[in-house]
Design a protein around this motif. Sequence first.
Motif, mmCIF file in Angstrom:
data_model
loop_
_atom_site.group_PDB
_atom_site.id
_atom_site.type_symbol
_atom_site.label_atom_id
_atom_site.label_comp_id
_atom_site.label_asym_id
_atom_site.label_seq_id
_atom_site.Cartn_x
_atom_site.Cartn_y
_atom_site.Cartn_z
ATOM 1 N N ALA A 164 0.835 -1.201 0.000
ATOM 2 C CA ALA A 164 0.000 0.000 0.000
ATOM 3 C C ALA A 164 0.871 1.253 0.000
ATOM 4 C CB ALA A 164 -0.931 -0.011 1.203
ATOM 5 N N ALA A 165 1.936 1.227 0.775
ATOM 6 C CA ALA A 165 2.851 2.373 0.810
ATOM 7 C C ALA A 165 3.497 2.583 -0.557
ATOM 8 C CB ALA A 165 3.911 2.157 1.883
ATOM 9 N N GLU A 166 3.881 1.490 -1.188
ATOM 10 C CA GLU A 166 4.508 1.582 -2.511
ATOM 11 C C GLU A 166 3.551 2.169 -3.550
ATOM 12 O OE1 GLU A 166 5.884 -2.309 -3.504
ATOM 13 O OE2 GLU A 166 7.277 -2.406 -1.800
ATOM 14 N N LYS A 167 2.258 1.941 -3.352
ATOM 15 C CA LYS A 167 1.255 2.444 -4.295
ATOM 16 C C LYS A 167 0.851 3.889 -4.006
ATOM 17 C CE LYS A 167 -0.722 -2.135 -5.207
ATOM 18 N NZ LYS A 167 -0.465 -2.197 -6.641
ATOM 19 N N GLY A 168 1.446 4.486 -2.974
ATOM 20 C CA GLY A 168 1.179 5.883 -2.674
ATOM 21 C C GLY A 168 0.149 6.130 -1.598
ATOM 22 N N LEU A 169 -0.346 5.076 -0.946
ATOM 23 C CA LEU A 169 -1.353 5.252 0.088
ATOM 24 C C LEU A 169 -0.725 5.777 1.375
ATOM 25 C CD1 LEU A 169 -2.743 3.312 -1.973
ATOM 26 C CD2 LEU A 169 -4.026 2.400 -0.035
ATOM 27 N N PHE A 170 -1.536 6.441 2.180
ATOM 28 C CA PHE A 170 -1.053 6.983 3.455
ATOM 29 C C PHE A 170 -2.085 6.850 4.564
ATOM 30 C CE2 PHE A 170 -2.877 10.291 0.810
ATOM 31 C CZ PHE A 170 -3.818 10.870 1.647
ATOM 32 N N GLY A 171 -3.249 6.314 4.256
ATOM 33 C CA GLY A 171 -4.294 6.155 5.254
ATOM 34 C C GLY A 171 -5.477 5.415 4.665
ATOM 35 N N THR A 172 -6.529 5.282 5.478
ATOM 36 C CA THR A 172 -7.753 4.614 5.041
ATOM 37 C C THR A 172 -8.959 5.457 5.439
ATOM 38 O OG1 THR A 172 -7.893 3.341 7.110
ATOM 39 C CG2 THR A 172 -6.777 2.292 5.241
ATOM 40 N N PRO A 173 -10.036 5.357 4.658
ATOM 41 C CA PRO A 173 -10.227 4.514 3.476
ATOM 42 C C PRO A 173 -9.557 5.110 2.254
ATOM 43 C CG PRO A 173 -12.179 5.850 3.814
ATOM 44 C CD PRO A 173 -11.267 6.116 4.969
ATOM 45 N N SER A 174 -9.006 4.248 1.431
ATOM 46 C CA SER A 174 -8.398 4.662 0.170
ATOM 47 C C SER A 174 -8.948 3.794 -0.950
ATOM 48 C CB SER A 174 -6.876 4.524 0.224
ATOM 49 O OG SER A 174 -6.301 5.513 1.050
ATOM 50 N N PHE A 175 -8.973 4.370 -2.127
ATOM 51 C CA PHE A 175 -9.488 3.674 -3.305
ATOM 52 C C PHE A 175 -8.500 3.878 -4.443
ATOM 53 C CE2 PHE A 175 -12.768 5.441 -0.665
ATOM 54 C CZ PHE A 175 -13.577 4.355 -0.396
ATOM 55 N N LEU A 176 -8.168 2.804 -5.115
ATOM 56 C CA LEU A 176 -7.301 2.879 -6.282
ATOM 57 C C LEU A 176 -8.089 2.471 -7.517
ATOM 58 C CD1 LEU A 176 -3.756 1.517 -5.350
ATOM 59 C CD2 LEU A 176 -4.352 3.818 -6.111
ATOM 60 N N LEU A 177 -8.125 3.370 -8.475
ATOM 61 C CA LEU A 177 -8.755 3.114 -9.766
ATOM 62 C C LEU A 177 -7.660 3.255 -10.804
ATOM 63 C CD1 LEU A 177 -11.197 2.640 -11.563
ATOM 64 C CD2 LEU A 177 -11.633 5.110 -11.501
#
Length: 200
Positions: A164-177
């Motif tokens: 998730a960190a590698e994909k640029g996330l930093f918290g929740t809720p997160s959505f990747l499209l």
Amino acid sequence: MAADLAFYFDFMSPYSYLAQSQIRPLAERTGAVLRYEPVPVRRLMERVGNRPTTMECQNKLAYAMQDMGRWAAHYAIPFAPGAKLRQTDAGLLLRGALAARDKDLIAPYTHLIFEALWGEGKDLSEPGLIAAVLDEAGLLGAQLMEEASDAARADELEKAADLAAEKGLFGTPSFLLGGTLYFGNDRLGFLEEALKRQAA
């Protein structure tokens, strides 16, 4: 081709609870394939240098509780966190989600746990209590809790936080499209607009 929509959540995130109440109908309206991605949010935040400021600032926490109540009323869903919320083992719930995913049960498991924890205020502070809630819904509670206790599941969660960190996330809720990140319950409108453009 249907869009792939990944929903990253942690059961201890109340805004994830709000978002999960809307994400299935959103996916149905737009024809997206919804993928559930449990991730330990505190581990994720540590990896990327983020901080849980809502928990650190009492004024912000007081406002957030009011804000969550407003969103719950807007969505017409209950918001009643229980007294044993702080005693809940978030890692166990997330590991249970991984076990449920292996059995193609992650969607009902995820929504059931969120609703029990945040909507109904149920005590999920012990594995037996979690299993009972799952069993009531026919979701193999004892078996899922047994599999959730496997040490390998903890390793899976650590890897989930890394990815998730590698994909640029930093918290929740997160959505990747695709490669585009949408963060927060209040970004679901933007997410739906993007899905509709993609489907057009």
